[in-house]
Design a protein around this motif. Structure first.
Motif, short mmCIF file in Angstrom:
data_model
loop_
_atom_site.label_atom_id
_atom_site.label_comp_id
_atom_site.label_asym_id
_atom_site.label_seq_id
_atom_site.Cartn_x
_atom_site.Cartn_y
_atom_site.Cartn_z
N GLY A 37 -5.07 -8.91 13.64
CA GLY A 37 -5.77 -8.09 12.64
C GLY A 37 -5.59 -6.61 12.89
N PHE A 38 -5.63 -6.18 14.16
CA PHE A 38 -5.46 -4.77 14.47
C PHE A 38 -4.04 -4.30 14.13
N ASN A 39 -3.03 -5.12 14.45
CA ASN A 39 -1.65 -4.76 14.13
C ASN A 39 -1.44 -4.67 12.62
N GLN A 40 -2.05 -5.58 11.86
CA GLN A 40 -1.92 -5.52 10.40
C GLN A 40 -2.58 -4.27 9.84
N ALA A 41 -3.67 -3.82 10.48
CA ALA A 41 -4.38 -2.64 9.99
C ALA A 41 -3.58 -1.36 10.19
N LEU A 42 -2.60 -1.37 11.09
CA LEU A 42 -1.80 -0.18 11.35
C LEU A 42 -0.59 -0.06 10.43
N LEU A 43 -0.40 -1.03 9.51
CA LEU A 43 0.71 -0.96 8.57
C LEU A 43 0.51 0.20 7.61
N PRO A 44 1.60 0.71 7.00
CA PRO A 44 1.46 1.77 6.00
C PRO A 44 0.71 1.28 4.78
N ILE A 45 -0.06 2.17 4.16
CA ILE A 45 -0.91 1.77 3.05
C ILE A 45 -0.10 1.32 1.84
N GLY A 46 1.14 1.74 1.76
CA GLY A 46 1.98 1.30 0.66
C GLY A 46 2.20 -0.20 0.64
N SER A 47 2.00 -0.85 1.79
CA SER A 47 2.20 -2.30 1.85
C SER A 47 1.18 -3.04 1.01
N LEU A 48 0.02 -2.42 0.75
CA LEU A 48 -0.98 -3.08 -0.09
C LEU A 48 -0.51 -3.17 -1.53
N ASN A 49 0.35 -2.23 -1.95
CA ASN A 49 0.87 -2.26 -3.31
C ASN A 49 2.06 -3.19 -3.45
N THR A 50 2.85 -3.32 -2.36
CA THR A 50 4.04 -4.17 -2.42
C THR A 50 3.73 -5.61 -2.01
N GLN A 51 2.66 -5.81 -1.23
CA GLN A 51 2.31 -7.14 -0.75
C GLN A 51 1.43 -7.83 -1.79
N VAL A 52 2.00 -8.80 -2.50
CA VAL A 52 1.29 -9.50 -3.56
C VAL A 52 0.45 -10.61 -2.92
N ILE A 53 -0.81 -10.71 -3.36
CA ILE A 53 -1.67 -11.79 -2.89
C ILE A 53 -1.21 -13.09 -3.55
N SER A 54 -0.63 -13.95 -2.76
CA SER A 54 -0.10 -15.21 -3.29
C SER A 54 -1.22 -16.22 -3.47
N LEU A 55 -1.18 -16.97 -4.58
CA LEU A 55 -2.15 -18.02 -4.83
C LEU A 55 -1.70 -19.36 -4.26
N ASN A 56 -0.65 -19.33 -3.43
CA ASN A 56 -0.20 -20.54 -2.76
C ASN A 56 -1.25 -20.92 -1.70
N PRO A 57 -1.81 -22.14 -1.75
CA PRO A 57 -2.85 -22.53 -0.78
C PRO A 57 -2.39 -22.46 0.67
N GLU A 58 -1.08 -22.48 0.92
CA GLU A 58 -0.60 -22.40 2.30
C GLU A 58 -0.97 -21.09 2.97
N ASN A 59 -1.23 -20.04 2.17
CA ASN A 59 -1.59 -18.74 2.74
C ASN A 59 -3.08 -18.62 3.06
N LEU A 60 -3.88 -19.58 2.59
CA LEU A 60 -5.32 -19.47 2.78
C LEU A 60 -5.77 -19.49 4.24
N PRO A 61 -5.15 -20.28 5.14
CA PRO A 61 -5.58 -20.19 6.55
C PRO A 61 -5.47 -18.79 7.12
N GLU A 62 -4.34 -18.10 6.83
CA GLU A 62 -4.19 -16.73 7.31
C GLU A 62 -5.22 -15.81 6.66
N TYR A 63 -5.41 -15.95 5.34
CA TYR A 63 -6.38 -15.12 4.64
C TYR A 63 -7.79 -15.37 5.20
N ALA A 64 -8.11 -16.63 5.50
CA ALA A 64 -9.44 -16.96 6.02
C ALA A 64 -9.66 -16.30 7.38
N MET A 65 -8.64 -16.29 8.22
CA MET A 65 -8.78 -15.64 9.53
C MET A 65 -8.97 -14.14 9.38
N ARG A 66 -8.23 -13.53 8.44
CA ARG A 66 -8.39 -12.08 8.23
C ARG A 66 -9.81 -11.76 7.75
#
Length: 578
Positions: A37-66
Motif C-alpha cells: 500500500g505504501f509503494n502504491q501511494a508513492l506512484l505519480p498522481i497521473g496513474s489515477l487517470n490512466t489506471q481504469v478500475i476494472s469490473l473484473n471480479p479477479e481484481n476484487l481481492p487486491e481492491y479489498a486489501m487496499r
C-alpha cells in the motif's frame, strides 16, 4: 551443569513452536499489505487517470486489501485521537467547554464536506503523488470513524462509578496512574464496540471516500469503493453482487482476526465481583497465547506499558477532586475569560465565512437551505425514535447472552457496514417504476446509518453491566417492567445516550448519500439538506457547500444542546463520579 541447562531452557523459549508457524503468516500478510500500500501511494498522481478500475471480479481481492488497509490506518488514527481528545474533554473543565461543542460540530460536518476541501489540501501537500489522494481518502474514513469513538471514551471517563474513584483516592493514585489503572480499563469495553461500529461506518461511506468528485476533478482510487462506484455508473448488477460477496468475506475476516480477540480481551475489564457463566472467547487470542516466539516478542511491550502506567506523573490539566473556594473563584474567572475568547473566535470565523460568500449567496438561498434543514431534521428525528424503540430491547437481549453476542457480532457488523449505495438499484427502480414519493421512500436509506450506533452502544452497555447487579435483581425477584425501569435502563442509560448522539450525527451524514441517489444516468432526489449538499458538491459550488455544511452544523449542534446534552448531564450526575 545447572547453568548449561538454564541456557538450554532459555534458548528453547526463543525457538518457535507449532503455534508460531500458524500465527506468523498472519503477521507477515499484514506487513506485506502495509508495504504494498505504501509503494502504491508513492506512484505519480497521473496513474489515477490512466489506471481504469476494472469490473473484473479477479481484481476484487487486491481492491479489498487496499480498502482494508486504508480503513485500518484510519482506525488507528481515530483511536489515538479518541483517547487524547476524550481525555482532555473529560478531565479539564475549561477544555470541555470548547472541545465538546467542537466535537458536536465535527460530527455534524458530512464526509463530503471534508472531502470537498481536504483533497486540494493533501494534493498540494504531496504534489504529483497518489499519496495526496490516499491521505484525503483516509482522512474521509477517519471522519466517519473518530467521532463516535471519542464520544464513547469521553462518556466512559465521565461516568466512572464513584466508589471506584474513592478506592483510587485511598490508594493515593496520581491522575496519570488513575487513568491507566481505572479510567482506561473502564472505558475499554464501550470503546471496542464503538470501534466495530466505526469500521462499519467506514464501509458505509467507502464510495464517497474512494471515488472523489469535486467540480470537474475526479479521483478514483483502486478499492472496493472505487469498484462499486464504477458498477453503479455502468449499471452492472453482477458487479454489485461481487462487491456484496467481497464485503461479507472481508468483514468476517476482520471480525475473527481483530474484533473477536479484542472483545475477548476486554472481558477482563468488566466491573464485577462474580463472573458471568459464559465469557467471550476467540480462537486467535488462544492461538497467540500458545505461541512461544510471539509471546517473547510482545513481553517487552507489556513490561513497557506496565512501567509507564506506574509512573508518578501529575497531569496539570486535570480538574481538582476537592477544589477550595479560592480555586473555585479563579476557575470561574478563567472560565468567563475562556468563554469570551471562544465567542470572539466564533464571531471572527463567521465574519470571514460571510465575507467569502458575499455576493454568491442570497437571502432566498439561505431561507431555502434552512427549510431543507428542517425537513432533514424531521426525517432524522423520526428515524432515531424508531431505531431506539426497535434496537434498545434487542441490544439488551444480545448483550445479556455472550454466546449470542458472539454469533450476532459479525452479522451486525455486516449489516452496519452495508453501504446505502448497494441499495440504489432497488430504490431507484422501485421509485421510478411505481412513481413513488422520494421524500418518503428514500428515508429508509438513512436508517442504515442510524440504527447501528444505538444497537452497538446498547450491547456494549449491557455487556459492561456488572453481573453482581444482575444476580441481585434475580435474588430479589425483580422482573418485568420493574426490572427495566430500576435495573437495566439506568445501567445502560449513559451508553444509550452516546449511541443516540452518534446516531444523530450518523443520520445527518447518511442523508448526503440517501437523499440524492443515482443508478446509471437516472437520478432520484428527496427534499432535504443532504440532497442540497450532494448536488452542490458534484457541481463544485464551494460557497453553497459551505452554506449547506454550516446549516447542518447549526442544526446538529442546537439539537445536541437542547436534547442530548441535558440527558448527558443527567447520566453523569446520576451514574458518574465527577
Amino acid at each position: 551443569m545447572n547453568f548449561r541447562l538454564t541456557m538450554l531452557a532459555a534458548n528453547r523459549r526463543l525457538l518457535p513452536n507449532v503455534w508460531d508457524v500458524v500465527a506468523f503468516p498472519l503477521v507477515i500478510c499484514l506487513i506485506a499489505m502495509a508495504v504494498v500500500g505504501f509503494n502504491q501511494a508513492l506512484l505519480p498522481i497521473g496513474s489515477l487517470n490512466t489506471q481504469v478500475i476494472s469490473l473484473n471480479p479477479e481484481n476484487l481481492p487486491e481492491y479489498a486489501m487496499r480498502t482494508t488497509l486504508r480503513m485500518l490506518v484510519a482506525m488507528l488514527a481515530s483511536l489515538v485521537f479518541s483517547v487524547i481528545y476524550g481525555t482532555l474533554a473529560a478531565k479539564s473543565r475549561r477544555a470541555e467547554k470548547i472541545l465538546v461543542p467542537i466535537l458536536d460540530i465535527l460530527q455534524s460536518v458530512p464526509v463530503l464536506g471534508y472531502i470537498s476541501f481536504t483533497v486540494t489540501f493533501f494534493i498540494t501537500l504531496f504534489p504529483g503523488q497518489v499519496l495526496g489522494v490516499e491521505l484525503a481518502a483516509i482522512f474521509a474514513l477517519f471522519t466517519s470513524q473518530a467521532w463516535n469513538m471519542t464520544f464513547s471514551f469521553y462518556q466512559s471517563l465521565r461516568t466512572v462509578p464513584a466508589d471506584l474513584v474513592e478506592v483510587s483516592r485511598s490508594f493515593h493514585l496520581t491522575a496519570w496512574q488513575r487513568f491507566w489503572k481505572l479510567d482506561a480499563p473502564f472505558a475499554v469495553p464501550g470503546l471496542i464496540w464503538n470501534m466495530m461500529m466505526s469500521m462499519s461506518g467506514g464501509w458505509f461511506f467507502i464510495v464517497a471516500s474512494e471515488a472523489i468528485t469535486v467540480g470537474n476533478k475526479a479521483y478514483t482510487l483502486p478499492g472496493v469503493g472505487g469498484y462499486l462506484s464504477q458498477a453503479i455508473l455502468h449499471k452492472d448488477i453482477h458487479a454489485v453482487g461481487w462487491v456484496l460477496l467481497t464485503m461479507v468475506i472481508v468483514i468476517l475476516a476482520y471480525d475473527q482476526l481483530l474484533f473477536r480477540p479484542l472483545v475477548a480481551w476486554a472481558d477482563k475489564f468488566r466491573m464485577e465481583n462474580t463472573r458471568s457463566e459464559r465469557a467471550a472467547s476467540s480462537w486467535v487470542r488462544d492461538l497467540i497465547r500458545r505461541t512461544r516466539l510471539i509471546q517473547q516478542i510482545i513481553k517487552p511491550l507489556r513490561h513497557f506499558f506496565s512501567t509507564v502506567a506506574r509512573l508518578d506523573w501529575h497531569l496539570p490539566f486535570v480538574r481538582p477532586l476537592t477544589p477550595k473556594k479560592n480555586i473555585k473563584n479563579a476557575a470561574r474567572l478563567i472560565g468567563v475569560l475562556w468563554g469570551a475568547l471562544v465567542i470572539i473566535v466564533t464571531l471572527y470565523v463567521s465574519y470571514r465565512a460571510i465575507a467569502y460568500m458575499h455576493g454568491e449567496i442570497t437571502a432566498d438561498e439561505i431561507w431555502h437551505v434552512f427549510i431543507a434543514g428542517l425537513i432533514t431534521l424531521l426525517r432524522v428525528s423520526l428515524l432515531i425514535i424508531i431505531s431506539s424503540l426497535v434496537w434498545l430491547p434487542v441490544g439488551v437481549m444480545i448483550g445479556l447472552r455472550p454466546t449470542l453476542a458472539g454469533k450476532v457480532q459479525p452479522v451486525a457488523q455486516f449489516l452496519a457496514a452495508f453501504p446505502a449505495n448497494l441499495m440504489f438499484p432497488v430504490f431507484v427502480v422501485m421509485i421510478v417504476h411505481f412513481d413513488l414519493d422520494p421524500d418518503i421512500w428514500l428515508s429508509p436509506l438513512i436508517i442504515l446509518g442510524t440504527q447501528w450506533y444505538i444497537l452497538f452502544n446498547v450491547i456494549a452497555g449491557t455487556m459492561a453491566f456488572p453481573n453482581d447487579y444482575k444476580e441481585a435483581a434475580a435474588n430479589f425477584h425483580i422482573r418485568g417492567w420493574q426490572w427495566w425501569r430500576q435495573v437495566m435502563l439506568p445501567g445502560i442509560f449513559p451508553y444509550y445516550i452516546t449511541g443516540a448522539i452518534t446516531a444523530s450525527g450518523g443520520a445527518w451524514n447518511a442523508s448526503i448519500v440517501s437523499e440524492f441517489v443515482q443508478w446509471g444516468n437516472t437520478h432520484v432526489k428527496a427534499h432535504g439538506l443532504g440532497s442540497y449538499i450532494a448536488q452542490m458538491t458534484i457541481a463544485g459550488d464551494f460557497p453553497k457547500i459551505i452554506l449547506g455544511i454550516a446549516v447542518m452544523a447549526l442544526f446538529v449542534t442546537v439539537f445536541n444542546r437542547l436534547l442530548w446534552r441535558p440527558l448527558y448531564k443527567y447520566a453523569e450526575s446520576k451514574f458518574g463520579a465527577n
